[in-house]
Motif scaffolding. Structure first.
Motif, PDB file in Angstrom:
ATOM      1  N   GLU A  11      61.720  43.842  64.450  1.00 25.84           N
ATOM      2  CA  GLU A  11      62.150  45.196  65.060  1.00 25.84           C
ATOM      3  C   GLU A  11      61.404  45.291  66.572  1.00 25.84           C
ATOM      4  O   GLU A  11      60.148  44.864  66.562  1.00 25.84           O
ATOM      5  CB  GLU A  11      61.983  46.470  64.311  1.00 25.84           C
TER       6      GLU A  11
ATOM      7  N   HIS B  83      58.603  46.157  68.976  1.00 25.29           N
ATOM      8  CA  HIS B  83      57.375  47.091  69.181  1.00 25.29           C
ATOM      9  C   HIS B  83      56.994  47.226  70.532  1.00 25.29           C
ATOM     10  O   HIS B  83      55.750  46.840  70.743  1.00 25.29           O
ATOM     11  CB  HIS B  83      56.321  46.014  68.482  1.00 25.29           C
TER      12      HIS B  83
ATOM     13  N   THR C 241      56.069  41.421  64.394  1.00 23.14           N
ATOM     14  CA  THR C 241      54.817  42.143  64.303  1.00 23.14           C
ATOM     15  C   THR C 241      54.488  42.433  62.953  1.00 23.14           C
ATOM     16  O   THR C 241      53.575  42.089  62.367  1.00 23.14           O
ATOM     17  CB  THR C 241      54.650  43.376  65.237  1.00 23.14           C
ATOM     18  N   ASP C 242      55.359  43.034  62.254  1.00 22.00           N
ATOM     19  CA  ASP C 242      55.195  43.627  60.658  1.00 22.00           C
ATOM     20  C   ASP C 242      54.928  42.502  59.957  1.00 22.00           C
ATOM     21  O   ASP C 242      54.090  42.675  59.037  1.00 22.00           O
ATOM     22  CB  ASP C 242      56.340  44.982  60.402  1.00 22.00           C
TER      23      ASP C 242
ATOM     24  N   GLN D  75      51.625  40.723  60.167  1.00 18.13           N
ATOM     25  CA  GLN D  75      50.658  41.431  59.638  1.00 18.13           C
ATOM     26  C   GLN D  75      50.522  41.281  58.223  1.00 18.13           C
ATOM     27  O   GLN D  75      49.393  41.177  57.563  1.00 18.13           O
ATOM     28  CB  GLN D  75      50.563  42.891  60.207  1.00 18.13           C
TER      29      GLN D  75
ATOM     30  N   HIS E 225      53.307  53.568  65.410  1.00 16.87           N
ATOM     31  CA  HIS E 225      54.148  52.386  65.965  1.00 16.87           C
ATOM     32  C   HIS E 225      53.590  51.938  67.110  1.00 16.87           C
ATOM     33  O   HIS E 225      53.568  52.455  68.049  1.00 16.87           O
ATOM     34  CB  HIS E 225      55.669  52.851  66.011  1.00 16.87           C
TER      35      HIS E 225
ATOM     36  N   GLU F 147      48.120  48.077  65.528  1.00 18.82           N
ATOM     37  CA  GLU F 147      48.925  47.065  65.487  1.00 18.82           C
ATOM     38  C   GLU F 147      48.746  45.961  66.591  1.00 18.82           C
ATOM     39  O   GLU F 147      48.615  44.815  66.161  1.00 18.82           O
ATOM     40  CB  GLU F 147      50.437  47.487  65.618  1.00 18.82           C
TER      41      GLU F 147
HETATM   42 ZN   LIG Z   1      54.887  47.509  63.341  1.00 17.22          ZN
END
Ligand SMILES: [Zn+2]
Length: 255
Positions: A37, A39, A47-48, A51, A167, A172
């Motif tokens: 998604e 960022h 990114t998610d 991580q 977010h 992040e």
């Molecule tokens: Zn994220």
């Protein structure tokens, strides 16, 4: 972590052979859930997923070095993203699809003789659906024990993050500066706007925030004090907590 080394440590399903998996006799399965998604201008779509993958790998490596037998699944890269529709390519499956996907994976774990499953959620939009999965399974005969771990440090942890954001903010950005600095557009770091509630009292209510209003640039908050060192601290602290959980579950007798 050297990603090029073959079989860096036991428990990475993607890197094991069938003989190695049989010999390993997994006790706990770890399923990381990421997302793909927007960022904001600084961070990549993945990114998610980056991580949660790093967090889960670190935790499984540490736990298994302490005698646990945790088997790490590949990260699910596409999950629930209903509130991000106004931005391009916020990849998403529906709530019920996500629930069924996870339920099917739990069923597969059961068929493979696994009695303990840990879902590691790296994306805010999945929380409600994953909790509903736990409710769906709870109390059913023969289903594995399933728990949901979020990649958050323990409550007493003094976070090095000066500007919290939900977010694409300093946390992040710091984590990605540690994991994949080559993917962070450091020339674009800045203070990204966050929307205000029209009805102030809504802060005491739960609702699905429309993210094009909440974070108009698809990331929110001050990011200029981000650093790889902060990111490493946050992820390693979370990984230590997750490793403790995996060791405890791996040792536990199911009765
Ligand atoms: Zn994220």
């Amino acid at each position: 972590m050297d990603m090029e080394t073959r079989a860096a440590f036991p428990g990475l399903l993607e890197e094991m052979t069938v003989e190695e998996v049989r010999e390993f006799r997994p006790e706990v399965v770890v399923i990381p859930l990421g997302s793909t998604e927007p960022h904001g201008p600084v961070l990549p779509y993945g990114t998610d997923a980056w991580q949660v993958t790093r967090l889960a790998r670190l935790a499984v490596e540490r736990a298994n070095a302490r005698g646990a037998r945790a088997l790490l699944y590949p990260t699910l890269p596409i999950t629930n993203n209903v509130n991000f529709r106004r931005f391009p390519f916020a990849l998403r499956i529906g709530v019920r699809t996500l629930m069924n996907l996870v339920l099917d994976l739990v069923l597969q774990c059961k068929e493979d003789g696994i009695q303990k499953v840990v879902l590691v959620n790296g994306h805010g939009g999945n929380g409600g659906a994953l909790e509903a999965v736990l409710r769906e399974i709870a109390g059913k005969d023969d289903m594995p024990f399933v728990c949901l771990a979020s990649p958050k440090p323990p409550a007493d942890f003094k976070s090095p993050i000066a500007h919290p954001s939900d977010h694409g903010g300093e946390s992040e950005t710091s984590r990605m500066l540690w994991i994949r600095p080559d993917l962070v557009r450091e020339d674009k770091l800045g203070d990204f706007p966050r929307g205000k509630l029209k009805v102030e009292a809504l802060k005491h209510a739960h609702f699905v925030r429309p993210w094009h209003l909440h974070v108009p640039e698809s990331a929110g908050g001050e990011t200029r004090e981000s650093s790889a060192e902060k990111g490493k601290t946050v992820i390693e602290t979370s990984a230590a907590a997750l490793a403790d959980l995996l060791v405890g579950l791996s040792d536990a007798h199911m009765d």
